[in-house]
Design a protein around this motif. Structure first.
Motif, short mmCIF file in Angstrom:
data_model
loop_
_atom_site.label_atom_id
_atom_site.label_comp_id
_atom_site.label_asym_id
_atom_site.label_seq_id
_atom_site.Cartn_x
_atom_site.Cartn_y
_atom_site.Cartn_z
N TYR A 1 0.84 -1.20 0.00
CA TYR A 1 0.00 0.00 0.00
C TYR A 1 0.87 1.25 0.00
O TYR A 1 1.80 1.37 0.80
CB TYR A 1 -0.94 0.05 1.21
CG TYR A 1 -1.69 1.38 1.25
CD1 TYR A 1 -2.68 1.65 0.32
CD2 TYR A 1 -1.35 2.36 2.17
CE1 TYR A 1 -3.34 2.87 0.30
CE2 TYR A 1 -2.01 3.59 2.17
CZ TYR A 1 -3.00 3.84 1.23
OH TYR A 1 -3.63 5.05 1.21
N LEU B 1 -8.86 1.23 6.50
CA LEU B 1 -8.14 0.56 5.43
C LEU B 1 -7.46 -0.71 5.94
O LEU B 1 -7.59 -1.78 5.34
CB LEU B 1 -7.10 1.49 4.81
CG LEU B 1 -6.12 0.85 3.83
CD1 LEU B 1 -6.84 0.34 2.59
CD2 LEU B 1 -5.02 1.84 3.45
N VAL C 1 -11.52 -2.35 -1.40
CA VAL C 1 -10.10 -2.09 -1.68
C VAL C 1 -9.69 -3.03 -2.80
O VAL C 1 -9.72 -4.25 -2.64
CB VAL C 1 -9.23 -2.33 -0.43
CG1 VAL C 1 -7.76 -2.02 -0.75
CG2 VAL C 1 -9.71 -1.47 0.74
N SER D 1 -6.90 -4.49 -5.50
CA SER D 1 -5.46 -4.62 -5.70
C SER D 1 -5.17 -5.29 -7.04
O SER D 1 -5.92 -6.16 -7.50
CB SER D 1 -4.81 -5.44 -4.57
OG SER D 1 -5.40 -6.72 -4.45
N VAL E 1 -2.19 -2.25 -3.97
CA VAL E 1 -3.48 -1.57 -3.80
C VAL E 1 -3.53 -0.40 -4.78
O VAL E 1 -2.69 0.51 -4.72
CB VAL E 1 -3.66 -1.06 -2.37
CG1 VAL E 1 -4.95 -0.24 -2.25
CG2 VAL E 1 -3.71 -2.25 -1.40
#
Length: 367
Positions: free
Chosen positions: A275, A291, A334, A336, A341
């Motif tokens: 991230y 998050l 979220v 990825s 991410v």
């Protein structure tokens, strides 16, 4: 059974190579020099699945001590077909064999030299053998830039080694030998002998993960992506029999929580996720705590095959959780792309059916 050190696998070399991240050429081109040492790519192909398979095959060759001939027999059909299809790679048998030889030798030699570097920089080893000697294999195939450096003898922390660590050019066979200080007669390197562009850098530790994260994100942004399904993808309700709406959990509220920063997170499937807030800034209503909770303890993890306008196929993951914020429900998604991410979204609750589709990899709710 008698232990023979010459029959042991080169664990440091294997571990270094295992950590390399398969990337496309376009992603590799965005990386810094240090990060490129941790990236694995093959010129002439943008097929990420093939790049990943070649990486696995070379790792297996390291682990099992396979020769170039054994590795070539296994991978030549696939690489030959990919290069001919792309129109960017070698075409004749001689060219294909030469390119494969370069791939094998460059990667195996880089792994061995990185493993040796880790051994030589062990504090106990440095204490006993703090002097390094550049050793070139001297025959009719030795490059001039390595031949002239042969015998260079300097302390391990001399700045010379930062840009002159083998391999210094494609198919380089040179190495470094560590010796005790009492055995050393220092010898400086001749002036003006530089490594080939992109080679010779010391395999030092660094923030390569964030650099690779940027490269992957930029590569993803350079294409248009569409779901790679024949027909409709399975959904939570139609395919898995799950509730239409995710149960909402209390929104994490810790005043002491730190803001989202660059980090590497592991989810319940032990997937490593990179991230970087520069790539995926937090939207309104999502804190760093939310998050982290969504990545480390999601309600569900979905895998969605996506194909780019350039023909690349990847599987994007979606970590999804639902949170109750007063009278409002927040659906946090979220996404990825190959372990990086790339986006964080807050969606209305009724949008759950649009993102809860594909392959369900993880769920902590009951059907």
């Amino acid at each position: 059974m008698t232990w023979d050190p010459f029959e042991q696998a080169p664990h440091d070399a294997i571990n270094w190579f295992r950590d390399r991240v398969p990337v496309t050429v376009s992603e590799w081109s965005t990386l810094s020099q240090d990060a490129r040492r941790k990236a694995f790519f093959i010129s002439g192909t943008s097929q990420l699945d093939l790049i990943g398979d070649v990486h696995k095959s070379l790792l297996k060759a390291l682990e099992e001590g396979k020769s170039f001939a054994e590795w070539k027999k296994e991978m030549k059909p696939r690489l030959e077909a990919a290069w001919k299809a792309s129109g960017q790679g070698p075409t004749t048998t001689a060219q294909i064999n030469n390119r494969m030889g370069t791939i094998f030798q460059n990667n195996i030699q880089s792994a061995y030299q990185a493993g040796r570097f880790r051994q030589m920089t062990d504090p106990d080893v440095l204490k006993e053998r703090p002097i390094w000697v550049f050793v070139a294999i001297r025959d009719d195939r030795t490059s001039d830039i390595c031949r002239r450096l042969n015998g260079t003898t300097l302390p391990h922390d001399d700045p010379f080694w930062i840009k002159n660590h083998p391999p210094r050019h494609p198919r380089c066979r040179s190495s470094i030998r560590a010796i005790p200080a009492g055995d050393a007669q220092l010898k400086a390197a001749p002036a003006g002998v530089e490594a080939s562009p992109g080679w010779g850098t010391m395999p030092k530790a660094g923030e390569w993960a964030n650099e690779i994260g940027k490269g992957v994100a930029q590569g993803a942004a350079a294409s248009t992506w569409t779901p790679a399904w024949n027909g409709n993808a399975p959904t939570a309700v139609k395919g898995y029999g799950l509730p239409a709406q995710l149960p909402a959990r209390p929104l994490p509220r810790n005043p002491q929580a730190t803001p989202a920063t660059r980090q590497i997170v592991s989810d319940p499937l032990d997937t490593v996720l990179i991230y970087n807030p520069e790539i995926a800034p937090l939207p309104a209503g999502v804190t760093g705590e939310v998050l982290q909770e969504t990545l480390e303890n999601p309600a569900e993890i979905w895998l969605m095959p996506m194909q780019s306008s350039k023909g690349t196929l990847v599987y994007r993951q979606r970590h999804i959780s639902s949170y109750q914020d007063g009278d409002e429900t927040l659906l946090v998604v979220v996404e990825s792309h190959r372990g990086v991410v790339i986006s964080i979204h807050v969606l209305p609750e009724e949008k759950a059916g649009e993102v809860r589709q594909g392959f369900l990899r993880f769920s902590n709710i009951s059907a």
